[in-house]
Design an enzyme around this catalytic site. Sequence first.
Site, mmCIF file in Angstrom:
data_model
loop_
_atom_site.group_PDB
_atom_site.id
_atom_site.type_symbol
_atom_site.label_atom_id
_atom_site.label_comp_id
_atom_site.label_asym_id
_atom_site.label_seq_id
_atom_site.Cartn_x
_atom_site.Cartn_y
_atom_site.Cartn_z
ATOM 1 N N LYS A 41 0.866 -1.186 0.000
ATOM 2 C CA LYS A 41 0.000 0.000 0.000
ATOM 3 C C LYS A 41 0.902 1.235 0.000
ATOM 4 C CE LYS A 41 -4.108 -1.829 2.392
ATOM 5 N NZ LYS A 41 -3.704 -3.236 2.551
ATOM 6 N N ASP A 152 8.377 -4.141 -15.958
ATOM 7 C CA ASP A 152 6.976 -3.814 -15.705
ATOM 8 C C ASP A 152 6.668 -2.389 -16.169
ATOM 9 O OD1 ASP A 152 4.398 -4.412 -14.889
ATOM 10 O OD2 ASP A 152 4.732 -3.852 -12.809
ATOM 11 N N ASP A 171 8.239 2.185 -9.272
ATOM 12 C CA ASP A 171 7.997 0.771 -8.987
ATOM 13 C C ASP A 171 9.075 -0.144 -9.565
ATOM 14 O OD1 ASP A 171 7.074 -1.673 -8.239
ATOM 15 O OD2 ASP A 171 5.009 -1.301 -8.838
#
Length: 354
Positions: A41, A152, A171
Amino acid sequence: MDSENWLYSVEGTEFSLDAKWVIDPKHLFVGPRIGEGAHAKVYEGRYRNQNVAIKIVHRGETPEEIAKREARFAREVAMLSRVQHKNLVKFIGACKEPVMVIVTELLLGGTLRKYLLNLRPRCLETRVAVVFALDIARAMECLHSHGIIHRDLKPENLILTADHKTVKLVDFGLAREESLTEMMTAETGTYRWMAPELYSTVTLRHGEKKHYNHKVDAYSFAIVLWELVHNRLPFEGMSNLQAAYAAAFKNVRPSAEDLPEDLALILTSCWKEDPNARPNFTQIIKMLLHYLSMLSPPEPLIPSRSFASDNMVFPPESPGTSSLMAIRDDLGETTKAKMENKSRGFFFCFNHCY
């Protein structure tokens, strides 16, 4: 606070995190949640009077799950701490107790995915699309120069700055160092953007492994560039798995027929079936700069918009941070402005939360 370096283990290999990157939880304050993935999160927060994004990684339940997530966390921290670039999210620090936490700069412009959704049915002005593509390509060139494959690359992992003029890559949960001899997990990234060499009748099975190299990122970049130009979801009408199957086994690609020749050449060269035939990001940058030089003088940038839908949560299709951004209210006011008008009590002390 102990000033010594912290030791992390990445798949059996220990590395030392310099003390300057070790976050002291006593100075970390957690605010509203702004993003959520399968294993983490992301919260708006504050660290030593600096507005930040706080990614809290879930450790998992079983010993195997815990080991896998700790290794992934360590790998992400290792890469963030040693690679800095204006088009990569700025790393501020990390800690592994009481929970695994990664702290980065707070980006206020929202994800590229949400930005494009708010723009529909209109498209980006071509020059703006190419400038964004250059930001992405420069971030990837930097990673590849350090031997890192992102794996990704997609609009959910690209965040805009507050002025909507710069794109940054975020990320690193699936990123890893490239090795010519290493067998790497094939089922990584998000299907719609994944390179076809990641698939075969064998590697589509969970846990199987396959050789591939940094050219998987060039393929993903081409799909993102196609989106930037068309502002449509690639492989429309297909599920993620159907898109992956079509790309891998039928050599299907989004159409480039309606594009200018030079721009179409960049796209089609980057998504070639043979990875070795794809350009590297240094070459991609040169091609984009050449194309940019042929465009007419810049028009005014995209008109400002009220991002009323930024409060919507778009869960990512792969694990990791889906967004490192501030939520806006219906009047378009960013939480940054609110934060400046509130006391520190607006946030919960991290130590009290955990």
